[in-house]
Motif scaffolding. Structure first.
Motif, PDB file in Angstrom:
ATOM      1  N   VAL A  22       0.840  -1.206   0.000  1.00 29.96           N
ATOM      2  CA  VAL A  22       0.000   0.000   0.000  1.00 29.96           C
ATOM      3  C   VAL A  22       0.872   1.251   0.000  1.00 29.96           C
ATOM      4  N   TYR A  23       1.990   1.193   0.692  1.00 35.75           N
ATOM      5  CA  TYR A  23       2.929   2.321   0.698  1.00 35.75           C
ATOM      6  C   TYR A  23       3.404   2.619  -0.727  1.00 35.75           C
ATOM      7  N   VAL A  24       3.814   1.576  -1.445  1.00 33.71           N
ATOM      8  CA  VAL A  24       4.329   1.753  -2.812  1.00 33.71           C
ATOM      9  C   VAL A  24       3.222   2.273  -3.738  1.00 33.71           C
ATOM     10  N   ILE A  25       2.016   1.723  -3.637  1.00 35.99           N
ATOM     11  CA  ILE A  25       0.898   2.175  -4.471  1.00 35.99           C
ATOM     12  C   ILE A  25       0.628   3.658  -4.229  1.00 35.99           C
ATOM     13  N   THR A  26       0.542   4.034  -2.952  1.00 36.09           N
ATOM     14  CA  THR A  26       0.255   5.425  -2.597  1.00 36.09           C
ATOM     15  C   THR A  26       1.355   6.355  -3.101  1.00 36.09           C
ATOM     16  N   LYS A  27       2.598   5.958  -2.887  1.00 37.44           N
ATOM     17  CA  LYS A  27       3.736   6.769  -3.323  1.00 37.44           C
ATOM     18  C   LYS A  27       3.724   6.937  -4.839  1.00 37.44           C
ATOM     19  N   GLU A  28       3.508   5.850  -5.563  1.00 38.83           N
ATOM     20  CA  GLU A  28       3.501   5.922  -7.031  1.00 38.83           C
ATOM     21  C   GLU A  28       2.406   6.859  -7.540  1.00 38.83           C
ATOM     22  N   ILE A  29       1.241   6.806  -6.914  1.00 45.87           N
ATOM     23  CA  ILE A  29       0.140   7.688  -7.336  1.00 45.87           C
ATOM     24  C   ILE A  29       0.519   9.144  -7.100  1.00 45.87           C
ATOM     25  N   TYR A  30       0.900   9.479  -5.878  1.00 44.89           N
ATOM     26  CA  TYR A  30       1.104  10.878  -5.516  1.00 44.89           C
ATOM     27  C   TYR A  30       2.396  11.477  -6.070  1.00 44.89           C
ATOM     28  N   GLU A  31       3.339  10.629  -6.450  1.00 44.09           N
ATOM     29  CA  GLU A  31       4.566  11.174  -7.027  1.00 44.09           C
ATOM     30  C   GLU A  31       4.549  11.153  -8.549  1.00 44.09           C
ATOM     31  N   VAL A  53       1.604  12.506 -10.281  1.00 36.68           N
ATOM     32  CA  VAL A  53       0.372  13.239 -10.592  1.00 36.68           C
ATOM     33  C   VAL A  53       0.417  13.815 -12.010  1.00 36.68           C
ATOM     34  N   GLN A  54       1.558  14.374 -12.393  1.00 31.91           N
ATOM     35  CA  GLN A  54       1.663  14.974 -13.731  1.00 31.91           C
ATOM     36  C   GLN A  54       1.400  13.931 -14.818  1.00 31.91           C
ATOM     37  N   ARG A  55       2.039  12.771 -14.689  1.00 32.10           N
ATOM     38  CA  ARG A  55       1.861  11.710 -15.693  1.00 32.10           C
ATOM     39  C   ARG A  55       0.414  11.206 -15.698  1.00 32.10           C
ATOM     40  N   SER A  93      -2.236  12.873 -14.836  1.00 29.07           N
ATOM     41  CA  SER A  93      -3.148  13.891 -15.359  1.00 29.07           C
ATOM     42  C   SER A  93      -3.137  13.936 -16.878  1.00 29.07           C
ATOM     43  N   GLU A  94      -2.118  13.348 -17.502  1.00 23.15           N
ATOM     44  CA  GLU A  94      -2.105  13.239 -18.958  1.00 23.15           C
ATOM     45  C   GLU A  94      -3.086  12.163 -19.417  1.00 23.15           C
ATOM     46  N   VAL A  95      -3.394  11.206 -18.534  1.00 21.97           N
ATOM     47  CA  VAL A  95      -4.385  10.184 -18.833  1.00 21.97           C
ATOM     48  C   VAL A  95      -5.783  10.776 -18.717  1.00 21.97           C
ATOM     49  N   HIS A  96      -6.032  11.542 -17.637  1.00 22.64           N
ATOM     50  CA  HIS A  96      -7.306  12.249 -17.461  1.00 22.64           C
ATOM     51  C   HIS A  96      -7.039  13.534 -16.692  1.00 22.64           C
ATOM     52  N   PRO A  97      -7.501  14.680 -17.243  1.00 22.68           N
ATOM     53  CA  PRO A  97      -7.218  15.969 -16.607  1.00 22.68           C
ATOM     54  C   PRO A  97      -7.674  16.068 -15.150  1.00 22.68           C
ATOM     55  N   ALA A  98      -8.734  15.349 -14.769  1.00 18.95           N
ATOM     56  CA  ALA A  98      -9.228  15.441 -13.393  1.00 18.95           C
ATOM     57  C   ALA A  98      -8.180  14.979 -12.388  1.00 18.95           C
ATOM     58  N   LEU A  99      -7.269  14.113 -12.815  1.00 15.53           N
ATOM     59  CA  LEU A  99      -6.254  13.599 -11.901  1.00 15.53           C
ATOM     60  C   LEU A  99      -5.222  14.655 -11.529  1.00 15.53           C
ATOM     61  N   SER A 100      -5.215  15.782 -12.232  1.00 16.10           N
ATOM     62  CA  SER A 100      -4.299  16.864 -11.867  1.00 16.10           C
ATOM     63  C   SER A 100      -4.643  17.426 -10.494  1.00 16.10           C
ATOM     64  N   GLN A 101      -5.866  17.194 -10.028  1.00 19.60           N
ATOM     65  CA  GLN A 101      -6.304  17.714  -8.738  1.00 19.60           C
ATOM     66  C   GLN A 101      -5.826  16.852  -7.571  1.00 19.60           C
ATOM     67  N   LEU A 102      -5.179  15.741  -7.853  1.00 16.88           N
ATOM     68  CA  LEU A 102      -4.676  14.887  -6.771  1.00 16.88           C
ATOM     69  C   LEU A 102      -3.738  15.644  -5.845  1.00 16.88           C
ATOM     70  N   GLY A 103      -2.895  16.497  -6.413  1.00 19.44           N
ATOM     71  CA  GLY A 103      -1.961  17.252  -5.584  1.00 19.44           C
ATOM     72  C   GLY A 103      -2.682  18.124  -4.580  1.00 19.44           C
ATOM     73  N   GLU A 104      -3.751  18.819  -5.038  1.00 14.08           N
ATOM     74  CA  GLU A 104      -4.533  19.674  -4.146  1.00 14.08           C
ATOM     75  C   GLU A 104      -5.277  18.843  -3.107  1.00 14.08           C
ATOM     76  N   ALA A 105      -5.688  17.644  -3.497  1.00 12.69           N
ATOM     77  CA  ALA A 105      -6.512  16.811  -2.610  1.00 12.69           C
ATOM     78  C   ALA A 105      -5.743  16.315  -1.398  1.00 12.69           C
ATOM     79  N   ARG A 106      -4.423  16.376  -1.440  1.00 12.84           N
ATOM     80  CA  ARG A 106      -3.640  15.863  -0.312  1.00 12.84           C
ATOM     81  C   ARG A 106      -3.985  16.562   0.991  1.00 12.84           C
ATOM     82  N   LYS A 107      -4.375  17.829   0.911  1.00 10.57           N
ATOM     83  CA  LYS A 107      -4.703  18.564   2.138  1.00 10.57           C
ATOM     84  C   LYS A 107      -5.948  17.996   2.819  1.00 10.57           C
TER      85      LYS A 107
END
Length: 199
Positions: free
Chosen positions: A144-153, A155-157, A159-173
């Motif tokens: 789970v650590y690796v999955i979470t890290k891969e997702i949050y590190e 985000v740019q890549r 968000s190229e798959v779907h623009p909505a994923l660009s908001q992941l960075g903001e969602a961390r708060k």
């Protein structure tokens, strides 16, 4: 009539799409309307997908469709391209949002910017729903650590798959507000990244 969620009450007795049977769309639409105090339409069309719902709207077979998703939703784009100003997204009033906030933490205010969809001339004040990636409690912490890290590190890549994923960075708060409890592997990543407060 008003251009808000209240308009859903005016389509009573007419065919609508609220989501496919047993889908997350149907569940969230029911929860949303109930929490906002809007009567649930009774005449649900036999439509099994967003694309089929878009076709049904375009062809005049239904009068309302619930098509939530990360903007831009391709089916919504098709509807706007075909129908232009004769179709509109319904906004959420402050009063409706306050009712929702009393009963659920699922939604938060969100504005769909102008021109997100073809011929969408105005921004639309609506709701966003938090998305959760849920795993079993017994999944190994390292996985789970690796999955979470891969997702949050990445985000740019992503968000190229779907623009909505660009908001992941903001969602961390918002991570501290999530329920059910964080898996220890996810918590480890968020702690290391300095995202979670000590509390």
């Amino acid at each position: 009539e008003e251009g808000t969620l209240s308009d859903v009450a005016s389509v009573s007795g007419q065919p609508v799409y609220l989501g496919a049977a047993d889908s997350g769309t149907l569940l969230s639409t029911r929860l949303l309307l109930k929490a906002a105090g809007v009567p649930m339409p009774e005449e649900s069309a036999d439509v099994s997908s967003y694309d089929a719902a878009a076709d049904a709207l375009i062809n005049g077979e239904i009068v309302f469709a619930s098509l939530p998703g990360g903007d831009p939703v391709s089916s919504v784009s098709r509807v706007f391209s075909a129908l232009g100003p004769s179709v509109r997204m319904l906004s959420v009033t402050d009063e409706q949002y306050e009712k929702l906030a009393e009963t659920s933490l699922l939604w938060h205010p969100f504005t769909i910017p102008r021109d997100t969809y073809p011929l969408q001339g105005q921004p639309v004040l609506t709701l966003a729903q938090r998305n959760l990636l849920i795993v079993r409690r017994d999944l190994p912490e390292d996985d789970v650590y690796v999955i979470t890290k891969e997702i949050y590190e990445n985000v740019q890549r992503l968000s190229e798959v779907h623009p909505a994923l660009s908001q992941l960075g903001e969602a961390r708060k918002d991570v501290g507000d999530i329920w059910p409890p964080l898996h220890p592997g996810a918590k480890k990543y968020f702690d290391e990244a300095g995202i979670l407060s000590p509390n």
